[in-house]
Design a protein around this motif. Structure first.
Motif, PDB file in Angstrom:
ATOM      1  N   SER A 171       0.824  -1.203   0.000  1.00 34.86           N
ATOM      2  CA  SER A 171       0.000   0.000   0.000  1.00 34.86           C
ATOM      3  C   SER A 171       0.861   1.257   0.000  1.00 34.86           C
ATOM      4  CB  SER A 171      -0.921   0.008   1.220  1.00 34.86           C
ATOM      5  OG  SER A 171      -1.814  -1.082   1.153  1.00 34.86           O
ATOM      6  N   PRO A 172       0.462   2.267  -0.789  1.00 37.46           N
ATOM      7  CA  PRO A 172       1.202   3.531  -0.860  1.00 37.46           C
ATOM      8  C   PRO A 172       0.835   4.425   0.314  1.00 37.46           C
ATOM      9  CG  PRO A 172      -0.686   3.623  -2.318  1.00 37.46           C
ATOM     10  CD  PRO A 172      -0.691   2.246  -1.700  1.00 37.46           C
ATOM     11  N   ILE A 173       1.297   4.081   1.494  1.00 34.01           N
ATOM     12  CA  ILE A 173       0.876   4.808   2.694  1.00 34.01           C
ATOM     13  C   ILE A 173       1.490   6.204   2.769  1.00 34.01           C
ATOM     14  CG2 ILE A 173       0.339   2.739   4.029  1.00 34.01           C
ATOM     15  CD1 ILE A 173       3.043   2.922   5.307  1.00 34.01           C
ATOM     16  N   ASP A 174       2.463   6.495   1.925  1.00 29.57           N
ATOM     17  CA  ASP A 174       2.935   7.857   1.684  1.00 29.57           C
ATOM     18  C   ASP A 174       2.572   8.172   0.236  1.00 29.57           C
ATOM     19  OD1 ASP A 174       4.367  10.164   1.000  1.00 29.57           O
ATOM     20  OD2 ASP A 174       6.058   9.671   2.286  1.00 29.57           O
ATOM     21  N   LEU A 175       1.396   8.747   0.053  1.00 27.66           N
ATOM     22  CA  LEU A 175       0.871   8.934  -1.295  1.00 27.66           C
ATOM     23  C   LEU A 175       1.699   9.898  -2.129  1.00 27.66           C
ATOM     24  CD1 LEU A 175      -2.945   9.063  -0.479  1.00 27.66           C
ATOM     25  CD2 LEU A 175      -1.783   7.308  -1.832  1.00 27.66           C
ATOM     26  N   THR A 176       2.297  10.888  -1.488  1.00 29.53           N
ATOM     27  CA  THR A 176       3.103  11.851  -2.239  1.00 29.53           C
ATOM     28  C   THR A 176       4.316  11.165  -2.859  1.00 29.53           C
ATOM     29  OG1 THR A 176       2.385  13.675  -0.827  1.00 29.53           O
ATOM     30  CG2 THR A 176       4.413  13.995  -2.092  1.00 29.53           C
ATOM     31  N   ALA A 177       5.031  10.394  -2.055  1.00 29.42           N
ATOM     32  CA  ALA A 177       6.213   9.695  -2.566  1.00 29.42           C
ATOM     33  C   ALA A 177       5.835   8.685  -3.635  1.00 29.42           C
ATOM     34  CB  ALA A 177       6.946   9.003  -1.415  1.00 29.42           C
ATOM     35  N   SER A 178       4.767   7.946  -3.405  1.00 30.25           N
ATOM     36  CA  SER A 178       4.358   6.926  -4.367  1.00 30.25           C
ATOM     37  C   SER A 178       3.798   7.542  -5.639  1.00 30.25           C
ATOM     38  CB  SER A 178       3.304   6.015  -3.731  1.00 30.25           C
ATOM     39  OG  SER A 178       3.839   5.319  -2.628  1.00 30.25           O
ATOM     40  N   GLY A 179       3.022   8.612  -5.504  1.00 30.43           N
ATOM     41  CA  GLY A 179       2.459   9.262  -6.681  1.00 30.43           C
ATOM     42  C   GLY A 179       3.521   9.781  -7.619  1.00 30.43           C
ATOM     43  N   ASP A 276      12.625   4.289   0.689  1.00 30.11           N
ATOM     44  CA  ASP A 276      12.960   5.266   1.718  1.00 30.11           C
ATOM     45  C   ASP A 276      11.742   5.975   2.311  1.00 30.11           C
ATOM     46  OD1 ASP A 276      12.274   6.962  -0.349  1.00 30.11           O
ATOM     47  OD2 ASP A 276      14.271   7.828  -0.599  1.00 30.11           O
ATOM     48  N   CYS A 277      10.548   5.730   1.767  1.00 26.53           N
ATOM     49  CA  CYS A 277       9.340   6.321   2.348  1.00 26.53           C
ATOM     50  C   CYS A 277       8.586   5.333   3.227  1.00 26.53           C
ATOM     51  CB  CYS A 277       8.424   6.883   1.267  1.00 26.53           C
ATOM     52  SG  CYS A 277       7.396   5.637   0.414  1.00 26.53           S
ATOM     53  N   LEU A 278       9.050   4.087   3.307  1.00 34.99           N
ATOM     54  CA  LEU A 278       8.351   3.082   4.093  1.00 34.99           C
ATOM     55  C   LEU A 278       8.468   3.385   5.587  1.00 34.99           C
ATOM     56  CD1 LEU A 278       9.355  -0.205   2.216  1.00 34.99           C
ATOM     57  CD2 LEU A 278       7.225   1.098   2.031  1.00 34.99           C
ATOM     58  N   PRO A 279       7.468   2.980   6.360  1.00 29.05           N
ATOM     59  CA  PRO A 279       7.524   3.268   7.804  1.00 29.05           C
ATOM     60  C   PRO A 279       8.596   2.448   8.495  1.00 29.05           C
ATOM     61  CG  PRO A 279       5.664   1.842   7.285  1.00 29.05           C
ATOM     62  CD  PRO A 279       6.238   2.272   5.967  1.00 29.05           C
ATOM     63  N   THR A 280       9.116   2.998   9.562  1.00 29.48           N
ATOM     64  CA  THR A 280      10.054   2.303  10.439  1.00 29.48           C
ATOM     65  C   THR A 280       9.329   2.007  11.748  1.00 29.48           C
ATOM     66  OG1 THR A 280      10.895   4.281  11.553  1.00 29.48           O
ATOM     67  CG2 THR A 280      11.889   3.702   9.420  1.00 29.48           C
ATOM     68  N   PRO A 281       9.914   1.183  12.619  1.00 34.40           N
ATOM     69  CA  PRO A 281       9.260   0.917  13.909  1.00 34.40           C
ATOM     70  C   PRO A 281       8.967   2.182  14.706  1.00 34.40           C
ATOM     71  CG  PRO A 281      10.967  -0.714  13.511  1.00 34.40           C
ATOM     72  CD  PRO A 281      11.088   0.298  12.406  1.00 34.40           C
ATOM     73  N   ARG A 282       9.726   3.236  14.491  1.00 31.77           N
ATOM     74  CA  ARG A 282       9.479   4.487  15.219  1.00 31.77           C
ATOM     75  C   ARG A 282       8.198   5.187  14.744  1.00 31.77           C
ATOM     76  NH1 ARG A 282      14.804   4.845  13.784  1.00 31.77           N
ATOM     77  NH2 ARG A 282      14.311   6.365  12.149  1.00 31.77           N
ATOM     78  N   ASP A 283       7.718   4.831  13.554  1.00 24.74           N
ATOM     79  CA  ASP A 283       6.549   5.496  12.977  1.00 24.74           C
ATOM     80  C   ASP A 283       5.229   4.835  13.350  1.00 24.74           C
ATOM     81  OD1 ASP A 283       8.167   7.318  11.484  1.00 24.74           O
ATOM     82  OD2 ASP A 283       8.518   5.746   9.994  1.00 24.74           O
ATOM     83  N   VAL A 284       5.275   3.685  14.007  1.00 21.48           N
ATOM     84  CA  VAL A 284       4.050   2.904  14.193  1.00 21.48           C
ATOM     85  C   VAL A 284       3.840   2.582  15.667  1.00 21.48           C
ATOM     86  CG1 VAL A 284       4.359   1.905  11.899  1.00 21.48           C
ATOM     87  CG2 VAL A 284       5.151   0.634  13.901  1.00 21.48           C
ATOM     88  N   SER A 285       2.602   2.221  16.002  1.00 18.63           N
ATOM     89  CA  SER A 285       2.292   1.810  17.364  1.00 18.63           C
ATOM     90  C   SER A 285       2.756   0.372  17.592  1.00 18.63           C
ATOM     91  CB  SER A 285       0.786   1.909  17.611  1.00 18.63           C
ATOM     92  OG  SER A 285       0.095   0.856  16.943  1.00 18.63           O
ATOM     93  N   ASP A 286       2.663  -0.072  18.831  1.00 21.00           N
ATOM     94  CA  ASP A 286       3.054  -1.442  19.169  1.00 21.00           C
ATOM     95  C   ASP A 286       2.099  -2.477  18.575  1.00 21.00           C
ATOM     96  OD1 ASP A 286       5.174  -0.463  20.631  1.00 21.00           O
ATOM     97  OD2 ASP A 286       4.113  -0.530  22.543  1.00 21.00           O
ATOM     98  N   TRP A 287       0.955  -2.037  18.059  1.00 20.16           N
ATOM     99  CA  TRP A 287      -0.021  -2.945  17.457  1.00 20.16           C
ATOM    100  C   TRP A 287       0.320  -3.273  16.007  1.00 20.16           C
ATOM    101  CZ3 TRP A 287      -4.450  -4.670  20.140  1.00 20.16           C
ATOM    102  CH2 TRP A 287      -4.656  -4.080  21.394  1.00 20.16           C
TER     103      TRP A 287
END
Length: 326
Positions: A171-179, A276-287
């Motif tokens: 999924s393009p969860i950073d739409l700007t980078a993916s677009g 380089d736009c993908l989330p890292t563990p710092r960007d997400v909750s523990d879930w």
């Protein structure tokens, strides 16, 4: 639980892995997939077409998997067939709701669908919850996954009252980078052109329904998704322009607010989504669990000896959902 996917040696590169999965691999395995269509009336006087997988052997209270398709996708998409095969083997049920205008029939309202349509996701999941008492999971592919994760970020703890687990795939969860990635170089010549070849005619059908809805001359001049979204998608769905749409509709900023078991799967060689736009563990909750294999392309993940198969990814995702909700 983790998934150690590696692409087969005979299928190198993100573009080949993407195109082969969509155009070739699915034809190597004959399936008896059958769908039954159900039409739901929406609160705004429109409709949603839901395709239910024909699973006569599934128990009434068997787990239900809701599959949200990607841009211009449907129950005919290769990933829908792959998930259908996995669900049939498990004795689960599967439903694929089509975003407006994607079921083969033009929808009625002066709108279509978009990547951040979390209100639509909320309404559809609520309808499934009313119909199903057992375990319920949702998987979103590409655009559908961004909208699903956008919903989970908005809902926070309330999501667990609706769903037992969710997953997004490529999924393009950073739409700007993916677009911008889709609109440049090889991607623009191949993928953007492919998407626009079906999106433009559908937009013009919408204009025929609602004269004056947008400028048809401006639409026909566009050769990028950015341009299409600026003329059609953004203004029809309450956004100022493409930049506003891509920023506000992206799921990535909300991943820290997710409070339901969630899997975010992205191949690092996906031609649509820069690594380089993908989330890292710092960007997400523990879930939230991140799976980021080095290869796989965009909704590719072909496995096995030539000619390969598409079974591994759906199996891994569905098994993760089952285990995460225990």
């Amino acid at each position: 639980m983790s998934w150690d996917y590696q692409s087969p040696w005979w299928l190198p590169g993100g573009n080949l892995q993407t195109i082969y999965a969509a155009k070739v691999a699915r034809h190597f395995k004959n399936t008896d997939t059958q769908w039954a269509r159900e039409r739901w009336a929406t609160p705004d006087g429109d409709f949603i077409d839901v395709d239910w997988l024909h699973t006569p052997d599934a128990e009434k209270d068997a787990p239900l998997l809701v599959l949200f398709h990607g841009l211009e996708g449907s129950s005919h998409s290769h990933y829908a067939q792959a998930f259908a095969a996995e669900v049939q083997q498990r004795g689960w049920r599967l439903a694929l709701p089509h975003f407006r205008g994607c079921s083969g029939e033009l929808n009625l309202a002066p709108r279509a669908y978009h990547s951040g349509d979390h209100e639509e996701i909320a309404w559809m999941l609520s309808q499934f919850r009313l119909q199903h008492d057992g375990a319920m999971y949702a998987v979103g592919i590409s655009l559908g996954g961004n909208a699903l994760m956008r919903w989970a970020g908005e809902q926070g703890h309330a999501a667990s009252g609706v769903i037992d687990g969710i997953a997004s795939v490529c999924s393009p969860i950073d739409l700007t980078a993916s677009g911008h990635a889709i609109d440049s170089g090889f991607n623009k010549r191949v993928y953007a052109r492919m998407f626009l070849a079906s999106m433009k005619p559908r937009a013009l059908q919408k204009l025929h329904q609602f004269p004056g809805l947008f400028d048809p001359h401006a639409l026909m001049r566009v050769d990028t998704l950015y341009g299409f979204d600026n003329v059609f998608t953004a203004p029809l769905h309450g956004f100022k322009d493409t930049d506003d749409y891509w920023q506000r509709a992206s799921a990535k900023p909300g991943l820290a607010s997710v409070r339901v078991p969630a899997l975010v799967l992205n191949a690092r060689n996906d031609p649509f989504i820069p690594a380089d736009c993908l989330p890292t563990p710092r960007d997400v909750s523990d879930w939230v669990q991140l799976w980021q294999p080095a290869t796989g392309g965009h909704v590719g993940f072909v496995a096995g000896a030539f000619p390969g198969h598409l079974a591994d990814m759906p199996r891994a995702v569905v098994e993760w959902l089952k285990q995460a909700s225990i």
